[in-house]
Scaffold this motif. Structure first.
Motif, short mmCIF file in Angstrom:
data_model
loop_
_atom_site.label_atom_id
_atom_site.label_comp_id
_atom_site.label_asym_id
_atom_site.label_seq_id
_atom_site.Cartn_x
_atom_site.Cartn_y
_atom_site.Cartn_z
N LEU A 253 43.84 86.66 18.96
CA LEU A 253 44.38 85.46 18.32
C LEU A 253 45.91 85.47 18.29
CD1 LEU A 253 41.78 85.00 15.43
CD2 LEU A 253 42.01 83.64 17.49
N GLU A 254 46.48 86.64 18.05
CA GLU A 254 47.96 86.75 18.07
C GLU A 254 48.48 86.39 19.46
OE1 GLU A 254 49.96 87.39 15.60
OE2 GLU A 254 48.77 88.43 14.06
N ARG A 255 47.73 86.81 20.48
CA ARG A 255 48.19 86.55 21.86
C ARG A 255 48.08 85.07 22.24
NH1 ARG A 255 45.49 91.71 25.08
NH2 ARG A 255 47.09 93.23 24.51
N ILE A 256 47.07 84.37 21.72
CA ILE A 256 46.95 82.95 22.12
C ILE A 256 47.79 82.03 21.22
CG2 ILE A 256 44.67 83.32 23.15
CD1 ILE A 256 43.45 81.63 20.94
N ALA A 257 48.22 82.57 20.06
CA ALA A 257 48.96 81.73 19.10
C ALA A 257 50.21 81.04 19.69
CB ALA A 257 49.32 82.54 17.86
N PRO A 258 51.00 81.71 20.56
CA PRO A 258 52.16 81.00 21.11
C PRO A 258 51.78 79.74 21.90
CG PRO A 258 52.34 83.35 21.53
CD PRO A 258 50.97 83.12 20.97
N MET A 259 50.57 79.71 22.47
CA MET A 259 50.12 78.54 23.22
C MET A 259 49.32 77.57 22.34
SD MET A 259 48.95 80.60 26.57
CE MET A 259 48.67 82.03 25.57
N MET A 260 48.84 78.08 21.21
CA MET A 260 47.99 77.28 20.34
C MET A 260 48.41 77.52 18.88
SD MET A 260 43.82 77.35 20.13
CE MET A 260 43.00 76.41 18.85
N PRO A 261 49.43 76.78 18.42
CA PRO A 261 49.98 77.04 17.09
C PRO A 261 48.94 76.91 15.97
CG PRO A 261 51.32 75.44 18.31
CD PRO A 261 50.11 75.71 19.15
N GLN A 262 47.89 76.11 16.22
CA GLN A 262 46.85 75.93 15.18
C GLN A 262 46.23 77.26 14.76
OE1 GLN A 262 47.09 74.39 18.16
NE2 GLN A 262 45.66 72.68 18.29
N VAL A 263 46.31 78.27 15.62
CA VAL A 263 45.68 79.56 15.32
C VAL A 263 46.11 80.07 13.95
CG1 VAL A 263 45.75 82.01 15.99
CG2 VAL A 263 45.23 80.27 17.69
N LYS A 264 47.38 79.86 13.62
CA LYS A 264 47.89 80.40 12.35
C LYS A 264 47.77 79.42 11.19
CE LYS A 264 50.50 84.03 14.33
NZ LYS A 264 51.77 84.72 14.55
N GLU A 265 47.22 78.25 11.46
CA GLU A 265 47.11 77.24 10.41
C GLU A 265 45.72 77.21 9.77
OE1 GLU A 265 48.18 73.64 12.43
OE2 GLU A 265 50.16 74.43 12.96
N PHE A 266 44.81 77.99 10.32
CA PHE A 266 43.42 77.95 9.84
C PHE A 266 42.89 79.36 9.55
CE2 PHE A 266 43.86 74.00 12.12
CZ PHE A 266 43.07 73.10 11.43
N HIS A 267 41.88 79.41 8.71
CA HIS A 267 41.06 80.62 8.61
C HIS A 267 39.91 80.44 9.60
CE1 HIS A 267 38.82 83.99 7.09
NE2 HIS A 267 37.75 83.21 7.03
N TRP A 268 39.60 81.52 10.34
CA TRP A 268 38.58 81.43 11.39
C TRP A 268 37.38 82.30 11.04
CZ3 TRP A 268 39.85 77.80 14.89
CH2 TRP A 268 41.21 77.48 15.01
N ARG A 269 36.23 81.68 11.01
CA ARG A 269 34.99 82.43 10.83
C ARG A 269 34.30 82.45 12.20
NH1 ARG A 269 30.91 83.45 6.76
NH2 ARG A 269 28.87 83.38 7.77
N ILE A 270 34.11 83.66 12.72
CA ILE A 270 33.59 83.79 14.09
C ILE A 270 32.25 84.51 14.03
CG2 ILE A 270 34.06 84.76 16.38
CD1 ILE A 270 37.09 84.65 15.55
N GLU A 271 31.22 83.84 14.52
CA GLU A 271 29.88 84.44 14.53
C GLU A 271 29.41 84.52 15.97
OE1 GLU A 271 27.55 82.45 11.05
OE2 GLU A 271 29.27 81.22 11.60
#
Ligand code: DP6
Length: 353
Positions: free
Chosen positions: A84-102
């Motif tokens: 997620l840290e790696r994709i965050a520069p291309m997808m700023p939303q990554v740091k704006e949400f809590h992610w639940r991954i199943e």
């Protein structure tokens, strides 16, 4: 921003015909040589990602929880956090949400099958899908752009995963044999594959179901100071160029010898790393020799390949399914752990559920 809070994708695993083994220095997860794989349609991961908007105070770090087959798996979170840290520069939303991954795999746990390609493939498709939805209205992505974004994201999770987003063979890494190929993401091999190589399946013969002594990521790292790395990268380039021709022409003998040689070169690199190590087991060798013997007797179109482990992938033309299944059941099962093998068709695409 749209109300788009839950996405689910199923993504197949893949098996490389020309192997990715070694990373370029500089950049993140860039391959030292081109590779190509077939997706394993019936061995897949299904991942659901649900998101909830964070308070602004939290927005500088990644917030996630991960469940595998319904169980919380905090031990997997560092690898997913890094993704997620790696994709965050291309997808700023990554740091704006809590992610639940199943996530769940449809193959049994502890079979030694690399699930990271399917898992990161499915995860990357979910995130690219969120991004596509968020951008709708301001930007429209073509299907090709969507899959390229998913492939870039998958690569940042696990290199080989970037090839899993296409139903056609996935080519990853620069090569003059395929002008669209790049190190950043995989592209589909869209040339017409000869009918004799277009109807194959894979039987994964489970030799060892334990944890590998050296992970793929560690294995790639050992190529940095490897005495044969440069010649291996050159050989992989040559092999990829040849394989694309072979697949178009339907040269079965060429296919078999190239694919088997690639598998053995991968393991030869492990055996000549510093420190050296061995992932194949006596039963891996026994199965390979049985396959060679049977092919000599029958001329059946089948070839073995290996990933970074002891299990043997037996690739075969599906018109010979009955004979090959009979061969597995009568001659190969004694070498399989708990008599286990898993069958898959080749060439399925990921699916949104
Ligand atoms: C032997 O993709 O698992 O399966 O990029 O470090 O996550 P990371 O490694 P990974 O490497 C697997 C390599 C291989 C060959 C291949 O799939 O091409």
């Amino acid at each position: 921003m749209s109300e788009y809070n839950c996405v689910k994708y199923r993504c197949p695993s893949n098996i490389a015909l020309v192997k990715y083994w070694g990373k370029k220095s500089g950049g993140v997860q860039l391959p030292a040589n081109p590779s190509i794989s077939w997706t394993l349609t019936d061995l897949h991961a299904t991942t659901t990602v649900t998101r909830a908007k964070l308070d602004d105070t939290h927005a500088s770090s990644v917030s996630l929880e991960f469940f595998l087959a319904g169980e919380p798996k905090p031990s997997f979170e560092p690898k997913i956090r890094q993704f997620l840290e790696r994709i965050a520069p291309m997808m700023p939303q990554v740091k704006e949400f809590h992610w639940r991954i199943e996530s769940e795999n449809n193959f049994p746990h502890g079979t030694g099958i690399a699930s990271s390609a399917a898992g990161f493939g499915a995860l990357a498709l979910c995130f690219a899908d969120f991004q596509r939805a968020d951008l709708a209205g301001t930007q429209t992505w073509s299907e090709e752009e969507f899959l390229q974004t998913a492939s870039i994201y998958a690569r940042l999770g696990s290199g080989s995963a970037c090839r899993s987003v296409y139903g056609q063979p996935g080519i990853w890494g620069e090569t003059k044999a395929w002008s669209k190929a790049t190190d950043e993401f995989a592209v589909p091999f869209t040339a017409e594959v000869h009918p004799s190589l277009n109807n194959w399946a894979d039987a994964v013969l489970i030799v060892d179901d334990g944890e590998k002594s050296v992970s793929s990521t560690q294995g790639h790292d050992l190529l940095k100071d490897h005495p044969y790395a440069t010649s291996r990268y050159q050989q992989a380039q040559i092999n990829l160029e040849r394989l694309l021709e072979i697949m178009k022409e339907g040269d079965l003998e060429g296919f078999i010898s190239l694919v088997e040689s690639e598998a053995l070169q991968l393991h030869a690199m492990m055996m000549s790393s510093e420190p050296y190590y061995l992932l194949i087991r006596p039963n891996t060798v026994a199965i390979i020799e049985k396959i060679w013997l049977k092919r000599k007797e029958t001329q059946w179109p089948m070839a073995f390949t290996l990933d970074a482990g002891a299990n043997v992938h037996l690739l075969y033309d599906k018109s010979y399914s009955q004979s090959v299944m009979n061969f597995i059941e009568t001659e190969l099962l004694p070498y399989c752990k708990n008599s286990l093998y898993l069958c898959s068709n080749i060439g399925g695409s990921p699916q949104k559920n």
